[in-house]
Scaffold this active site. Structure first.
Site, PDB file in Angstrom:
ATOM      1  N   SER A   1      42.004  31.669  34.981  1.00 24.28           N
ATOM      2  CA  SER A   1      41.689  31.493  36.414  1.00 24.28           C
ATOM      3  C   SER A   1      40.556  30.489  36.536  1.00 24.28           C
ATOM      4  O   SER A   1      39.819  30.257  35.559  1.00 24.28           O
ATOM      5  CB  SER A   1      41.247  32.847  36.989  1.00 24.28           C
ATOM      6  OG  SER A   1      40.673  32.704  38.273  1.00 24.28           O
TER       7      SER A   1
ATOM      8  N   TYR B   1      36.360  40.818  36.370  1.00 25.14           N
ATOM      9  CA  TYR B   1      37.423  39.797  36.395  1.00 25.14           C
ATOM     10  C   TYR B   1      36.889  38.462  35.881  1.00 25.14           C
ATOM     11  O   TYR B   1      37.536  37.793  35.072  1.00 25.14           O
ATOM     12  CB  TYR B   1      37.961  39.668  37.818  1.00 25.14           C
ATOM     13  CG  TYR B   1      39.198  38.803  37.953  1.00 25.14           C
ATOM     14  CD1 TYR B   1      40.452  39.269  37.565  1.00 25.14           C
ATOM     15  CD2 TYR B   1      39.111  37.524  38.486  1.00 25.14           C
ATOM     16  CE1 TYR B   1      41.582  38.481  37.692  1.00 25.14           C
ATOM     17  CE2 TYR B   1      40.237  36.732  38.630  1.00 25.14           C
ATOM     18  CZ  TYR B   1      41.474  37.213  38.239  1.00 25.14           C
ATOM     19  OH  TYR B   1      42.601  36.423  38.380  1.00 25.14           O
TER      20      TYR B   1
HETATM   21  P1  NDP Z   1      50.426  40.019  40.769  1.00 28.44           P
HETATM   22  O1  NDP Z   1      49.478  41.138  41.036  1.00 28.44           O
HETATM   23  O2  NDP Z   1      51.331  39.539  41.847  1.00 28.44           O
HETATM   24  O3  NDP Z   1      51.302  40.371  39.467  1.00 28.44           O
HETATM   25  C1  NDP Z   1      50.690  40.936  38.332  1.00 28.44           C
HETATM   26  C2  NDP Z   1      51.757  41.210  37.285  1.00 28.44           C
HETATM   27  O4  NDP Z   1      51.110  41.774  36.118  1.00 28.44           O
HETATM   28  C3  NDP Z   1      52.801  42.222  37.746  1.00 28.44           C
HETATM   29  O5  NDP Z   1      54.059  41.880  37.235  1.00 28.44           O
HETATM   30  C4  NDP Z   1      52.307  43.524  37.111  1.00 28.44           C
HETATM   31  O6  NDP Z   1      53.387  44.436  36.943  1.00 28.44           O
HETATM   32  C5  NDP Z   1      51.770  42.991  35.776  1.00 28.44           C
HETATM   33  N1  NDP Z   1      50.818  43.891  35.119  1.00 28.44           N
HETATM   34  C6  NDP Z   1      49.644  44.379  35.617  1.00 28.44           C
HETATM   35  N2  NDP Z   1      49.072  45.190  34.718  1.00 28.44           N
HETATM   36  C7  NDP Z   1      49.902  45.234  33.628  1.00 28.44           C
HETATM   37  C8  NDP Z   1      49.859  45.890  32.375  1.00 28.44           C
HETATM   38  N3  NDP Z   1      48.837  46.712  32.031  1.00 28.44           N
HETATM   39  N4  NDP Z   1      50.870  45.697  31.495  1.00 28.44           N
HETATM   40  C9  NDP Z   1      51.897  44.879  31.812  1.00 28.44           C
HETATM   41  N5  NDP Z   1      51.991  44.209  32.985  1.00 28.44           N
HETATM   42  C10 NDP Z   1      51.003  44.398  33.880  1.00 28.44           C
HETATM   43  O7  NDP Z   1      49.494  38.818  40.234  1.00 28.44           O
HETATM   44  P2  NDP Z   1      49.662  37.217  40.299  1.00 28.44           P
HETATM   45  O8  NDP Z   1      51.072  36.821  40.105  1.00 28.44           O
HETATM   46  O9  NDP Z   1      48.897  36.730  41.454  1.00 28.44           O
HETATM   47  O10 NDP Z   1      48.782  36.852  39.018  1.00 28.44           O
HETATM   48  C11 NDP Z   1      49.351  36.551  37.742  1.00 28.44           C
HETATM   49  C12 NDP Z   1      48.232  36.072  36.829  1.00 28.44           C
HETATM   50  O11 NDP Z   1      47.589  34.928  37.411  1.00 28.44           O
HETATM   51  C13 NDP Z   1      47.121  37.127  36.639  1.00 28.44           C
HETATM   52  O12 NDP Z   1      46.654  37.071  35.308  1.00 28.44           O
HETATM   53  C14 NDP Z   1      46.041  36.650  37.596  1.00 28.44           C
HETATM   54  O13 NDP Z   1      44.769  37.098  37.206  1.00 28.44           O
HETATM   55  C15 NDP Z   1      46.194  35.144  37.504  1.00 28.44           C
HETATM   56  N6  NDP Z   1      45.665  34.397  38.639  1.00 28.44           N
HETATM   57  C16 NDP Z   1      46.143  34.606  39.922  1.00 28.44           C
HETATM   58  C17 NDP Z   1      45.630  33.868  40.984  1.00 28.44           C
HETATM   59  C18 NDP Z   1      46.114  34.047  42.397  1.00 28.44           C
HETATM   60  O14 NDP Z   1      45.485  33.471  43.317  1.00 28.44           O
HETATM   61  N7  NDP Z   1      47.186  34.759  42.641  1.00 28.44           N
HETATM   62  C19 NDP Z   1      44.561  32.889  40.780  1.00 28.44           C
HETATM   63  C20 NDP Z   1      44.159  32.738  39.387  1.00 28.44           C
HETATM   64  C21 NDP Z   1      44.688  33.482  38.383  1.00 28.44           C
HETATM   65  P3  NDP Z   1      53.173  46.051  36.863  1.00 28.44           P
HETATM   66  O15 NDP Z   1      52.137  46.396  37.890  1.00 28.44           O
HETATM   67  O16 NDP Z   1      54.534  46.609  37.130  1.00 28.44           O
HETATM   68  O17 NDP Z   1      52.728  46.316  35.452  1.00 28.44           O
END
Ligand code: NDP
Length: 237
Positions: free
Chosen positions: A127, A140
């Protein structure tokens, strides 16, 4: 169709948001994709297979990677964000570190034993908060900075084998996580966009395109890097 020469990718958190866009993009490049997350998505696109996995569970991660017939690319995308009160209990701190950092470590170390020399790839979704701080999300920010450190260390481990390890550092991306964060800090999506030098929030596709680029043979000399996709936010004085 998937055949013996198909390249295979694991995208953690590939069931929604940025991870789902990455999964779709990789399918269009001919990958078979496994989207690994804790809960299943209602309908995943053709070419994307769901696998139940909690990246914070080391034994489950080791068993998952040991059971894969083939692996060419790991995308550590699973993430958890959240504002923290310094006086609250430590549960959120540990959950955020476990998901964003320790989970990526578990997956990377297991994947390294399976990835092929020369063409194997790991891409970590960090990020801009891996490069900059904000006051209300210490876990975070620490986890995403740590993920860039992990990227550099694993890149050095993997370099003699020709495997590359890179991080992508998105700014605001239009997903559920960003919407939740707008609520936490009390701004609208338009206000967030106005704070980005290019004047808009990125699409998940823009992150997915960079993953696809890093997966290509021609990107084989790019390793250990943290690449912002932030509309210029980290370039601003
Ligand atoms: P979402 O919250 O939309 O999706 C998160 C995903 O991670 C889901 O598929 C969730 O599925 C999965 N997940 C969470 N915890 C676990 C776990 N313990 N094991 C396996 N899977 C897990 O997030 P985004 O798509 O927005 O973000 C994706 C990545 O990008 C993240 O790392 C985030 O920090 C990063 N990011 C996002 C930004 C944004 O503005 N959106 C900006 C910068 C970075 P489930 O809950 O079913 O496990």
């Amino acid at each position: 169709m998937n055949g013996p020469t198909t390249r295979w990718a694991v995208v953690t958190g590939g069931t929604r948001g940025i991870g789902l866009a990455i999964a779709r993009r990789l399918v269009s490049d001919g990958f078979g994709v496994i989207a690994a997350a804790r809960s299943a998505a209602a309908d995943l696109p053709w070419g994307v297979t769901y696998a139940k996995l909690d990246v914070t569970d080391r034994a489950a991660v080791d068993a998952f990677f040991a059971g894969l017939p083939k692996l060419d690319l790991l995308v550590n995308n699973a993430g958890l964000a959240g504002a923290q009160d310094n006086d609250a209990d430590d549960a959120l701190w540990h959950a955020i570190l476990a998901t964003n950092l320790t989970g990526a470590w578990y997956c990377s170390r297991a994947a390294l034993t399976r990835l092929p020399d020369r063409t194997g790839r790991i891409v970590n979704i960090s990020s801009v908060l891996g490069l900059r701080g904000v006051p209300d999300q210490p876990a975070y920010v620490a986890a995403k900075h740590g993920l860039i450190g992990l990227t550099r260390a694993m890149a050095m481990q993997a370099a003699p084998r020709g495997i590359t390890v890179n991080a992508i550092c998105p700014g605001w991306v239009d997903t559920e996580m960003a919407t939740q964060r707008f609520g936490e800090i009390g701004i609208t999506a338009d206000e967030a966009a106005a704070g980005v030098p290019v004047g808009r929030i990125a699409s998940p596709w823009e992150v997915a395109d960079m993953v696809a680029f890093l997966a290509r043979a021609g990107a084989g000399s790019i390793t250990g890097q943290a690449i912002p996709i932030d509309g210029g936010a980290t370039a601003r004085a």
